[in-house]
Design an enzyme around this catalytic site. Structure first.
Site, PDB file in Angstrom:
ATOM      1  N   ARG A  31     -39.652  10.707  -8.865  1.00 14.80           N
ATOM      2  CA  ARG A  31     -37.980  11.263  -9.055  1.00 14.80           C
ATOM      3  C   ARG A  31     -37.625  10.279 -10.744  1.00 14.80           C
ATOM      4  NH1 ARG A  31     -35.668  12.208  -4.020  1.00 14.80           N
ATOM      5  NH2 ARG A  31     -33.396  12.844  -4.077  1.00 14.80           N
ATOM      6  N   ARG A  46     -24.555  22.246   3.998  1.00 19.30           N
ATOM      7  CA  ARG A  46     -26.031  21.856   4.697  1.00 19.30           C
ATOM      8  C   ARG A  46     -25.501  20.734   6.192  1.00 19.30           C
ATOM      9  NH1 ARG A  46     -30.707  18.895   1.594  1.00 19.30           N
ATOM     10  NH2 ARG A  46     -29.357  16.870   1.336  1.00 19.30           N
ATOM     11  N   ARG A  71     -24.934  15.262   6.300  1.00 19.90           N
ATOM     12  CA  ARG A  71     -25.320  13.504   5.623  1.00 19.90           C
ATOM     13  C   ARG A  71     -23.873  12.860   4.924  1.00 19.90           C
ATOM     14  NH1 ARG A  71     -30.947  15.060   2.646  1.00 19.90           N
ATOM     15  NH2 ARG A  71     -29.969  13.498   0.762  1.00 19.90           N
ATOM     16  N   ARG A 103     -25.389  13.322  -7.709  1.00 19.18           N
ATOM     17  CA  ARG A 103     -26.578  13.127  -7.440  1.00 19.18           C
ATOM     18  C   ARG A 103     -27.115  13.965  -8.609  1.00 19.18           C
ATOM     19  NH1 ARG A 103     -26.197  15.329  -1.502  1.00 19.18           N
ATOM     20  NH2 ARG A 103     -28.658  15.474  -1.400  1.00 19.18           N
TER      21      ARG A 103
END
Ligand code: AMP
Length: 216
Positions: free
Chosen positions: A89, A128, A161, A172
């Site tokens: 990353r 999600r 989450r 993010r």
């Protein structure tokens, strides 16, 4: 050791794609996010360090990540094909991965860049839902489970989450732009990158990625 890097922003479908294609390719799916979440749950020193960063949507420091990956690769099978999801990353992680592969006679066979516009990513992440037991991914509208809150595959409980809330998602995505998107140029220069349009159905995307990987 042959590596396929799945590169893309949070919500670009790296994990879903890896799960869909790994059996067909006889590959091992390695998700650093999953490894870290397991470490947090188990309360290991790595988990204790990572927890705060993950809650804020910041990257866990490179030295922690590199140690985690080194440990995992130590146990790795020299002949295996690995689908890396969420690593590297940063440029520093990419450099360390390359060094570590040289030492193990391994190589990156291909980097697949899953590209999607920010509004699609936000929609996917906010909706999600994940199975607590088997880890299967759903989406409240795009991939709804047959019974609300229950996993189609194993009957487990679906959860959201903690970092899939709007504020952390925005962070993010900003962190991805700032720290991870430079890897696109790096792997393009190395002739390793193939871009795919991730704003398509999960099945079609998995099919396309499997074909690309199969040629690697
Ligand atoms: P993911 O499941 O890939 O979305 O990762 C969840 C969180 O774990 C990220 O927001 C980071 O805090 C952390 N994380 C996962 N992989 C890495 C990595 N390669 N480097 C730094 N932090 C990571």
């Amino acid at each position: 050791m042959k590596i396929i890097v799945l590169l893309g922003a949070p919500g670009s479908g790296k994990g879903t794609t890896a799960e869909k294609i790994r059996d067909r390719l006889n590959a091992v799916h390695l998700s650093t996010g999953d490894m870290l979440r397991a470490a947090v749950k188990a309360g290991t020193p790595t988990g204790k360090t990572a927890d705060g960063y993950m809650k804020k949507g910041e990257l866990v420091p490179d030295d922690v990540m590199v140690r985690l990956m080194e440990d995992r690769m130590e146990q790795g099978d020299a002949n295996a094909l690995y689908l890396l999801d969420g690593f590297p990353r940063t440029i520093a992680q990419a450099e360390l991965l390359e060094q570590s592969l040289v030492a193990r006679n391994g190589r990156i066979a291909r980097v697949v860049f899953l590209d999607a516009p920010r509004d699609v990513l936000i929609d996917r992440l906010t909706g999600r839902r994940i199975c607590r037991s088997c880890g299967m991914n759903f989406h409240v509208r795009n991939i709804p489970p047959k019974r609300e809150g229950v996993c189609d595959a194993c009957g487990g409980e679906l959860y959201q989450r903690p970092d899939d809330n709007r504020e952390t998602i925005e962070n993010r995505l900003d962190v991805y732009e700032r720290q991870t998107s430079d890897l696109i140029a790096r792997y393009t220069d190395l002739g390793l990158l193939t871009r795919v349009d991730s704003a398509q159905g999960a099945e079609a995307l998995a099919e396309q990625v499997a074909n690309i990987v199969g040629q690697g």
